[in-house]
Structure formats: C-alpha cells, structure tokens
Motif scaffolding. Structure first.
Motif, PDB file in Angstrom:
ATOM      1  N   HIS A  64      26.531 -17.475 -20.263  1.00 22.78           N
ATOM      2  CA  HIS A  64      25.674 -16.801 -19.389  1.00 22.78           C
ATOM      3  C   HIS A  64      25.298 -17.621 -18.034  1.00 22.78           C
ATOM      4  CE1 HIS A  64      23.700 -14.763 -23.238  1.00 22.78           C
ATOM      5  NE2 HIS A  64      24.501 -13.987 -22.583  1.00 22.78           N
ATOM      6  N   GLN A  65      25.346 -18.828 -18.082  1.00 19.56           N
ATOM      7  CA  GLN A  65      25.122 -19.675 -16.978  1.00 19.56           C
ATOM      8  C   GLN A  65      26.311 -19.557 -16.093  1.00 19.56           C
ATOM      9  OE1 GLN A  65      25.142 -23.458 -19.003  1.00 19.56           O
ATOM     10  NE2 GLN A  65      22.708 -23.704 -18.177  1.00 19.56           N
ATOM     11  N   ARG A  66      27.735 -19.199 -16.554  1.00 19.89           N
ATOM     12  CA  ARG A  66      28.617 -19.046 -15.648  1.00 19.89           C
ATOM     13  C   ARG A  66      28.716 -17.565 -15.202  1.00 19.89           C
ATOM     14  NH1 ARG A  66      31.421 -21.789 -19.739  1.00 19.89           N
ATOM     15  NH2 ARG A  66      31.969 -19.781 -21.085  1.00 19.89           N
ATOM     16  N   ASN A  67      28.108 -16.657 -15.935  1.00 20.08           N
ATOM     17  CA  ASN A  67      27.793 -15.342 -15.256  1.00 20.08           C
ATOM     18  C   ASN A  67      26.744 -15.352 -14.212  1.00 20.08           C
ATOM     19  OD1 ASN A  67      29.542 -14.453 -17.286  1.00 20.08           O
ATOM     20  ND2 ASN A  67      28.102 -13.498 -18.802  1.00 20.08           N
ATOM     21  N   ALA A  68      25.571 -15.915 -14.441  1.00 22.15           N
ATOM     22  CA  ALA A  68      24.698 -16.110 -13.431  1.00 22.15           C
ATOM     23  C   ALA A  68      25.089 -16.754 -12.363  1.00 22.15           C
ATOM     24  CB  ALA A  68      23.254 -16.754 -14.005  1.00 22.15           C
ATOM     25  N   SER A  69      25.999 -17.754 -12.401  1.00 17.48           N
ATOM     26  CA  SER A  69      26.612 -18.642 -11.183  1.00 17.48           C
ATOM     27  C   SER A  69      27.450 -17.818 -10.379  1.00 17.48           C
ATOM     28  CB  SER A  69      27.206 -19.599 -11.557  1.00 17.48           C
ATOM     29  OG  SER A  69      26.306 -20.593 -12.518  1.00 17.48           O
ATOM     30  N   ASP A  70      28.338 -16.978 -10.972  1.00 20.11           N
ATOM     31  CA  ASP A  70      29.084 -15.971 -10.394  1.00 20.11           C
ATOM     32  C   ASP A  70      28.215 -14.948  -9.672  1.00 20.11           C
ATOM     33  OD1 ASP A  70      31.892 -14.669  -9.839  1.00 20.11           O
ATOM     34  OD2 ASP A  70      30.767 -12.959 -10.612  1.00 20.11           O
ATOM     35  N   ALA A  71      27.056 -14.512 -10.338  1.00 19.62           N
ATOM     36  CA  ALA A  71      26.220 -13.236  -9.791  1.00 19.62           C
ATOM     37  C   ALA A  71      25.575 -14.030  -8.455  1.00 19.62           C
ATOM     38  CB  ALA A  71      25.227 -12.956 -10.529  1.00 19.62           C
ATOM     39  N   ILE A  72      25.153 -15.380  -8.429  1.00 18.44           N
ATOM     40  CA  ILE A  72      24.512 -15.863  -7.517  1.00 18.44           C
ATOM     41  C   ILE A  72      25.623 -15.734  -6.252  1.00 18.44           C
ATOM     42  CG2 ILE A  72      23.959 -17.888  -6.349  1.00 18.44           C
ATOM     43  CD1 ILE A  72      21.472 -16.618  -7.746  1.00 18.44           C
ATOM     44  N   GLY A  73      26.746 -16.236  -6.472  1.00 23.43           N
ATOM     45  CA  GLY A  73      27.866 -16.123  -5.342  1.00 23.43           C
ATOM     46  C   GLY A  73      28.070 -14.847  -4.986  1.00 23.43           C
ATOM     47  N   TRP A  74      28.157 -13.895  -5.766  1.00 23.90           N
ATOM     48  CA  TRP A  74      28.229 -12.481  -5.210  1.00 23.90           C
ATOM     49  C   TRP A  74      26.883 -12.093  -4.230  1.00 23.90           C
ATOM     50  CZ3 TRP A  74      32.167  -9.086  -6.722  1.00 23.90           C
ATOM     51  CH2 TRP A  74      32.047  -7.816  -6.372  1.00 23.90           C
ATOM     52  N   GLN A  75      25.702 -12.571  -4.600  1.00 27.20           N
ATOM     53  CA  GLN A  75      24.484 -12.310  -3.963  1.00 27.20           C
ATOM     54  C   GLN A  75      24.550 -12.827  -2.543  1.00 27.20           C
ATOM     55  OE1 GLN A  75      23.782  -9.454  -6.469  1.00 27.20           O
ATOM     56  NE2 GLN A  75      21.955  -9.723  -5.206  1.00 27.20           N
ATOM     57  N   GLU A  76      24.717 -14.137  -2.590  1.00 25.80           N
ATOM     58  CA  GLU A  76      25.091 -14.925  -1.489  1.00 25.80           C
ATOM     59  C   GLU A  76      25.996 -14.178  -0.329  1.00 25.80           C
ATOM     60  OE1 GLU A  76      25.726 -18.699  -2.626  1.00 25.80           O
ATOM     61  OE2 GLU A  76      23.705 -19.310  -3.052  1.00 25.80           O
ATOM     62  N   ALA A  77      27.240 -14.042  -0.831  1.00 18.38           N
ATOM     63  CA  ALA A  77      28.085 -13.370   0.050  1.00 18.38           C
ATOM     64  C   ALA A  77      27.715 -11.835   0.424  1.00 18.38           C
ATOM     65  CB  ALA A  77      29.562 -13.070  -0.906  1.00 18.38           C
ATOM     66  N   THR A  78      26.887 -11.233  -0.385  1.00 16.35           N
ATOM     67  CA  THR A  78      26.442  -9.799   0.075  1.00 16.35           C
ATOM     68  C   THR A  78      25.384 -10.182   1.257  1.00 16.35           C
ATOM     69  OG1 THR A  78      26.691  -8.887  -1.961  1.00 16.35           O
ATOM     70  CG2 THR A  78      25.149  -7.959  -0.549  1.00 16.35           C
ATOM     71  N   GLU A  79      24.508 -10.958   1.071  1.00 18.59           N
ATOM     72  CA  GLU A  79      23.634 -11.386   1.965  1.00 18.59           C
ATOM     73  C   GLU A  79      23.968 -11.668   3.317  1.00 18.59           C
ATOM     74  OE1 GLU A  79      20.326 -12.121   4.449  1.00 18.59           O
ATOM     75  OE2 GLU A  79      20.569 -10.727   2.477  1.00 18.59           O
ATOM     76  N   GLN A  80      25.110 -12.558   3.151  1.00 19.14           N
ATOM     77  CA  GLN A  80      25.837 -13.032   4.503  1.00 19.14           C
ATOM     78  C   GLN A  80      26.512 -11.801   5.247  1.00 19.14           C
ATOM     79  OE1 GLN A  80      25.967 -16.233   6.022  1.00 19.14           O
ATOM     80  NE2 GLN A  80      27.125 -15.376   7.625  1.00 19.14           N
ATOM     81  N   ALA A  81      26.954 -10.802   4.461  1.00 19.29           N
ATOM     82  CA  ALA A  81      27.600  -9.602   5.110  1.00 19.29           C
ATOM     83  C   ALA A  81      26.545  -8.600   5.827  1.00 19.29           C
ATOM     84  CB  ALA A  81      28.631  -8.768   4.007  1.00 19.29           C
ATOM     85  N   GLY A 232      17.738  -9.723  -2.219  1.00 21.90           N
ATOM     86  CA  GLY A 232      17.004 -10.996  -2.182  1.00 21.90           C
ATOM     87  C   GLY A 232      16.137 -10.969  -3.487  1.00 21.90           C
ATOM     88  N   ALA A 233      15.450  -9.881  -3.777  1.00 19.16           N
ATOM     89  CA  ALA A 233      14.815  -9.764  -5.099  1.00 19.16           C
ATOM     90  C   ALA A 233      15.801 -10.184  -6.452  1.00 19.16           C
ATOM     91  CB  ALA A 233      14.270  -8.564  -5.374  1.00 19.16           C
ATOM     92  N   LYS A 234      17.065  -9.657  -6.370  1.00 18.67           N
ATOM     93  CA  LYS A 234      18.035  -9.793  -7.453  1.00 18.67           C
ATOM     94  C   LYS A 234      18.247 -11.473  -7.359  1.00 18.67           C
ATOM     95  CE  LYS A 234      20.179  -5.117  -7.551  1.00 18.67           C
ATOM     96  NZ  LYS A 234      21.422  -4.640  -7.148  1.00 18.67           N
ATOM     97  N   SER A 235      18.394 -11.881  -6.195  1.00 17.88           N
ATOM     98  CA  SER A 235      18.949 -13.384  -6.349  1.00 17.88           C
ATOM     99  C   SER A 235      17.799 -14.165  -6.936  1.00 17.88           C
ATOM    100  CB  SER A 235      19.144 -13.892  -4.888  1.00 17.88           C
ATOM    101  OG  SER A 235      20.393 -13.217  -4.339  1.00 17.88           O
ATOM    102  N   ASN A 236      16.788 -13.906  -6.647  1.00 15.50           N
ATOM    103  CA  ASN A 236      15.483 -14.796  -7.119  1.00 15.50           C
ATOM    104  C   ASN A 236      15.515 -14.505  -8.727  1.00 15.50           C
ATOM    105  OD1 ASN A 236      14.368 -15.541  -4.688  1.00 15.50           O
ATOM    106  ND2 ASN A 236      13.006 -13.633  -4.303  1.00 15.50           N
ATOM    107  N   ARG A 237      15.581 -13.251  -9.059  1.00 16.23           N
ATOM    108  CA  ARG A 237      15.800 -13.017 -10.483  1.00 16.23           C
ATOM    109  C   ARG A 237      16.781 -13.700 -11.075  1.00 16.23           C
ATOM    110  NH1 ARG A 237      16.666  -7.312 -13.489  1.00 16.23           N
ATOM    111  NH2 ARG A 237      16.457  -7.919 -15.704  1.00 16.23           N
ATOM    112  N   ILE A 238      18.121 -13.880 -10.581  1.00 19.97           N
ATOM    113  CA  ILE A 238      19.200 -14.552 -11.231  1.00 19.97           C
ATOM    114  C   ILE A 238      18.838 -16.266 -11.017  1.00 19.97           C
ATOM    115  CG2 ILE A 238      21.466 -15.118 -10.888  1.00 19.97           C
ATOM    116  CD1 ILE A 238      21.778 -12.349  -9.538  1.00 19.97           C
ATOM    117  N   GLU A 239      18.336 -16.687  -9.970  1.00 19.21           N
ATOM    118  CA  GLU A 239      17.918 -18.082 -10.029  1.00 19.21           C
ATOM    119  C   GLU A 239      16.745 -18.237 -11.029  1.00 19.21           C
ATOM    120  OE1 GLU A 239      16.603 -18.466  -6.067  1.00 19.21           O
ATOM    121  OE2 GLU A 239      18.560 -18.488  -5.161  1.00 19.21           O
TER     122      GLU A 239
END
Length: 298
Positions: A64-81, A232-239
């Motif tokens: 689950h930690q690996r999944n969440a870390s991948d999700a955070i990376g996805w969210q950060e790349a999305t926010e950058q775009a 951003g709300a999703k990122s907060n939830r994942i963190e």
C-alpha cells in the motif's frame, strides 16, 4: 534384587546428558547470533503463527505504501502539467485582451495569431505529459498520446477510464484526470476556444475577441482551476494515507519484535549458565568414565 549397572550403561547415560546439554547450548547460541526467540516452528507454534500473520500484514502495508508513493508521483506530475497549461492559458488571455483593443492593427493581430497558434501547440504538448512512461491524460490508454501533435482537429484519442491505486485495505482512489476534463475535445474545450480566437484574429474581429473569446477563455481557466483543486485534494488524501500507513507499519513492527525477538540480556544469562553446565558435564563424564584395559588387568 539390585540391577547390575555396567560400564556401557554409565557411558551411554553420560553421553546422553552431554548431548542434551550441548543441544540446549546450541539452541541458545542460535538465539544470541540471530537475535530471534523463534528459530524453528517447534519453539512456540502459536507465536510462530502470529509472527507469520504479522509479516503478511506488514507486506500488505508495504504494498500500500508503494501504491501511495506511485499515486503521489502521478499527482505531482499531473499538477505540473496543469500548472503549465494554466500559465499558457493566462498568457493567451493577455494576448487576446491586447488584440481586442480598438487600437490594435491588423498586422499586430496577425502576429498575435501566430503566437497564439504556438501556445496551442504548447498546451497540446502538456496535454501529452507523461509519468513513468505513461500518458497522464489519456485515461487507461497510457501508451499513446491523447492529443497527437499533427492532428489539427484537436480530437481526444484517449478514453474516460480511471486509473486507481489501492492506498489502504479496501481503500481505492482514482489518480488520473482525463483529457476532456482538462482540454476538452474538438471545439468544446480550451483548445477549441483558442482556435476560435485565432480565427477572429485572422479576421481582425476585435469585437468578437473582446465580447466572446475572453469570456469563453475565462470559463475554461476557471474549470482548469477546479480540476487543479480536485487534484490537490487527492494529493492531500494520499499523503494522509501515507502517514497512517507509516504509523501502522511502526505498530506492526513493534508487535512483530515482541513476538519473535529474543530478550538479549536473558539469552546471555542462559548462554553463560548453559556453557558452564556443558563444561561441568564434560568434566564429570571424564571423571566417571575412566575405565581402560589396564583397569581390567588389575
């Protein structure tokens, strides 16, 4: 009637006692070298079973930690775009406002139209942003660009599929945003609004630029801000999930340590006492079993 105790019987009993002391000593040495109370299932079947369950739980937490870390990376790349698209949209708005002024000449509007065309291509490039080799905004079509650069129709080539990550037991969260949510498709989204503005610039239609295009672009930029807020709300939830997983991991590790780790102080006491007992057994055995050929010849 008394039983006759032979030399062979004494030897066997002494050897059995020495072997037993040696086995206990070897077991304690294994504990001291491994630091584990449980070195084989027979030590404590219940504790071994509990340790296995805790290890399974721990492995699930790590996944689950690996999944969440991948999700955070996805969210950060999305926010950058999304940030880059918003910045390009704001620049396009400034140009449209400038071109809509009655003082703008046809030549300046033509130059602005050329610049706006480049901004459209820039936005499409960000619409084809990737993370770990996967296109962010194509739905589950992650291996091909959702907005091919050579396609002047700006048609969306992805789908509306959701990409989910399990960030906790029975807790799944969609991490992606699809292209229509960001840029729309054809003439119904941000790209369509900008294409229409380019056409009005080519026609030197200042009124359309002021009264239609600016308002339409504002609507698209507002929608983009809504998408960014949701991301951003999703990122907060994942963190938050990552924080909870870290706490749960610490708790599980503590329980696992209590279950299978040895009490080092007690192990060293046992090791010293068993070493002394083993040495005493060897010495006693040497004193008891001393028979030789010369003893029988006396």
């Amino acid at each position: 009637m008394s039983a006759r105790i032979t030399t062979m019987m004494v030897s066997r009993n002494v050897l059995a006692d020495i072997n037993s002391a040696a086995a206990r000593l070897d077991h304690t040495r294994a504990k001291s070298s491994s630091g584990k109370e449980l070195t084989r299932p027979s030590d404590n079947p219940y504790a071994v079973a509990r340790a296995l369950r805790l290890r399974q739980t721990l492995e699930g937490t790590h996944q689950h930690q690996r999944n969440a870390s991948d999700a955070i990376g996805w969210q950060e790349a999305t926010e950058q775009a999304l940030s880059e698209i918003t910045e390009a949209g704001q620049k396009a708005r400034d140009l449209i406002v400038q071109a809509g002024n009655d003082t703008a000449t046809p030549a300046s509007r033509t130059a602005i139209a050329a610049e706006l065309s480049q901004i459209i291509q820039t936005i499409k490039e960000h619409g084809n942003a990737t993370y770990a080799g996967r296109f962010l905004f194509g739905g589950t079509e992650t291996q091909s660009p959702p907005y091919p650069a050579a396609d002047a129709t700006d048609a969306y080539r992805g789908n509306d599929g959701l990409i989910a990550r399990e960030i906790g037991p029975n807790v799944s969260l969609a991490v992606n945003v699809t292209g229509p949510e960001v840029l729309g498709t054809g003439q119904t989204g941000l790209l369509g609004v900008l294409r229409t503005a380019v056409a009005h610039l080519a026609a030197s239609d200042g009124a359309a630029l002021r009264d239609v295009d600016v308002a339409a672009l504002d609507g698209q930029l507002d929608r983009l801000m809504g998408v960014r807020a949701d991301n951003g709300a999703k990122s907060n939830r994942i963190e938050s999930a990552l924080s909870r997983l870290a706490q749960f991991e610490e708790s599980t590790l503590s329980q696992l340590s209590e279950t299978e780790d040895a009490d080092f102080a007690q192990v060293m006491i046992d090791l010293n006492s068993q070493q002394a007992a083993y040495n005493a057994a060897l010495k006693s055995g040497a004193n008891i079993v001393q028979s030789s050929l010369m003893d029988f010849l006396r």
